[in-house]
Design an enzyme around this catalytic site. Structure first.
Site, PDB file in Angstrom:
ATOM      1  N   ASP A   1     -30.727  38.600 -16.242  1.00  0.00           N
ATOM      2  CA  ASP A   1     -30.734  37.779 -15.025  1.00  0.00           C
ATOM      3  C   ASP A   1     -29.302  37.398 -14.645  1.00  0.00           C
ATOM      4  OD1 ASP A   1     -33.749  37.448 -15.172  1.00  0.00           O
ATOM      5  OD2 ASP A   1     -33.135  36.584 -17.072  1.00  0.00           O
TER       6      ASP A   1
ATOM      7  N   HIS B   1     -36.924  32.642 -18.445  1.00  0.00           N
ATOM      8  CA  HIS B   1     -36.730  33.999 -17.916  1.00  0.00           C
ATOM      9  C   HIS B   1     -37.964  34.352 -17.078  1.00  0.00           C
ATOM     10  CE1 HIS B   1     -36.060  38.250 -17.649  1.00  0.00           C
ATOM     11  NE2 HIS B   1     -37.192  38.491 -18.261  1.00  0.00           N
TER      12      HIS B   1
END
Ligand SMILES: NC(=O)c1ccc[n+]([C@@H]2O[C@H](COP(=O)([O-])OP(=O)(O)OC[C@H]3O[C@@H](n4cnc5c(N)ncnc54)[C@H](O)[C@@H]3O)[C@@H](O)[C@H]2O)c1
Ligand SMILES: *[C@@H]1O[C@H](CO)[C@@H](O)[C@H](O)[C@H]1NC(C)=O
Ligand SMILES: *[C@@H]1O[C@H](CO)[C@@H](O)[C@H](O)[C@H]1NC(C)=O
Ligand SMILES: CC(=O)N[C@H]1CO[C@H](CO)[C@@H](O)[C@@H]1O
Length: 315
Positions: A141, A169
């Site tokens: 990410d 996440h």
């Protein structure tokens, strides 16, 4: 191990030889043989040996680093709770195997989803390994956020540093550029100044990063593979060799309740700096109301998931 490349400087380049032990379930052993062949065919100079196995006592024996990738994928019609229950069982077993067979100094990176909660369960199942030695992957990410900003500004990705991924996440993660620095053709600027489009940064930028995993699946009909593998390498390399001076990276790590008002006993993604194989949360960054709300929302999601997971762990 590392040779000095110049006579004036002892520069230890990242040159740690490794032995890869690959653990999978028994029916997958023929597939694993194909992975072993591909690894051999890469002719990687630092890869000294590859050991495929379906035996936990071989897979976890004396490990210095463990990357836990295998988890139960969501199947059609499966309830969220049942999925979590199945993953708690897997990561409890793997935590217990780490406790029993790995070195006490092992660095454990959890990738399999739900990564944050799986990581917490694994660490709780390995009480003699310090909680700090467990982390979960939000580097993918982080890299996505870095790259989105770089493309927008028109600079290489390494001209963007200190983005942050906060929290889980998942699509509630908060990619934050308030402290990012962009090297804009030789001039250091804040992320907001370099991008010069606040509505993009507070809108499409955030949703693009949050939903990138789903977008890759939609396009490829398969989940991220190359970018995930790259992020895993980045994460483990930084644990081993440290982060560059003045730079942080995002990692899901154990929250003690002492940073940014994030509740205790969660694996939450923070900005961290790493030295001597030890990470520290970068404290003291200013947090505005916009950020605060997003950081709290992703924390609330994790608290909820943890509490459900712990009922399965106790059962
Ligand atoms: N955190 C992140 O950024 C990130 C990024 C990519 C993928 N993921 C997650 O990583 C996981 C793996 O993704 P993938 O695409 O590599 O899946 P995959 O199905 O290709 O690989 C998973 C492997 O784990 C094995 N496995 C399953 N249970 C096991 C067990 N109990 N012990 C040992 N091995 C076991 C499977 O047989 C399979 O070979 C998924 O949960 C995915 O959502 C997370
Ligand atoms: C946290 O993120 C993981 C990984 O994407 C996801 O599977 C899980 O459902 C999220 N947690 C909650 C409570 O939504
Ligand atoms: C690095 O960490 C090890 C083990 O935690 C410790 O023994 C050593 O003193 C540390 N070195 C430095 C330079 O801090
Ligand atoms: C990354 C990390 O925090 N590593 C720690 C793991 O545990 C040992 C003690 O067993 C510490 O020395 C490391 O700093």
């Amino acid at each position: 191990m590392c040779s000095a490349r110049t006579s004036m400087l002892i520069v230890c380049l990242p040159c740690q030889p490794i032995i890869l032990v690959l653990l999978d379930i028994t029916p997958m052993l023929p597939v694993l043989d194909g992975v072993v062949m591909e690894l051999q065919d890469c002719a990687l100079p630092l890869l000294r040996e590859v050991i495929p196995t379906d035996k936990v006592e071989v897979g976890f024996k004396d490990l210095d680093a463990a990357i836990l990738v295998g988890s139960m994928p969501r199947k059609e019609g499966m309830e969220r709770k049942d999925l979590l229950n199945a993953n708690v069982a897997i990561f409890k077993t793997q935590g217990e195997a780490l406790e029993k067979y790995a070195k006490k100094t092992v660095k454990v990176l959890v990738v399999g989803n739900p990564a944050n909660t799986n990581c917490l369960i694994a660490s709780k199942s390995a009480p003699s390994i310090p909680k700090e030695n467990f982390s979960c992957l939000t580097r993918l990410d982080h890299n996505r956020a870095r790259s989105q900003v770089a493309m927008r500004v028109g600079v290489p990705s390494d001209s963007v540093k200190n983005v942050i991924i906060w929290g889980n996440h998942s699509s509630t993660q908060y990619p934050d550029v308030h402290h990012a620095i962009v090297n804009h053709h030789g001039k250091e600027m804040s992320g907001f100044d370099a991008v010069n489009d606040e509505s993009w940064l507070k809108g499409d930028f955030i949703t693009t990063v949050q939903q990138r995993g789903a977008a890759v699946i939609k396009a490829r009909k398969l989940s991220s593979a190359m970018s995930a593998a790259k992020a895993i390498c980045d994460h483990m390399r930084d644990i081993w060799f440290g982060t560059p001076d003045g730079e942080w990276v995002s990692m899901g790590v154990y929250s003690t309740g002492n940073s940014y008002g994030v509740p205790n006993d969660l694996m939450y993604s923070f900005p961290v700096m790493i030295k001597n194989k030890t990470w520290k949360v970068v404290d003291g960054l200013s947090i505005n109301d916009f950020s605060r709300g997003k950081m709290d929302a992703t924390a609330a999601e994790l608290v909820d998931e943890r509490d459900t997971a712990l009922t399965f762990l106790g059962a």
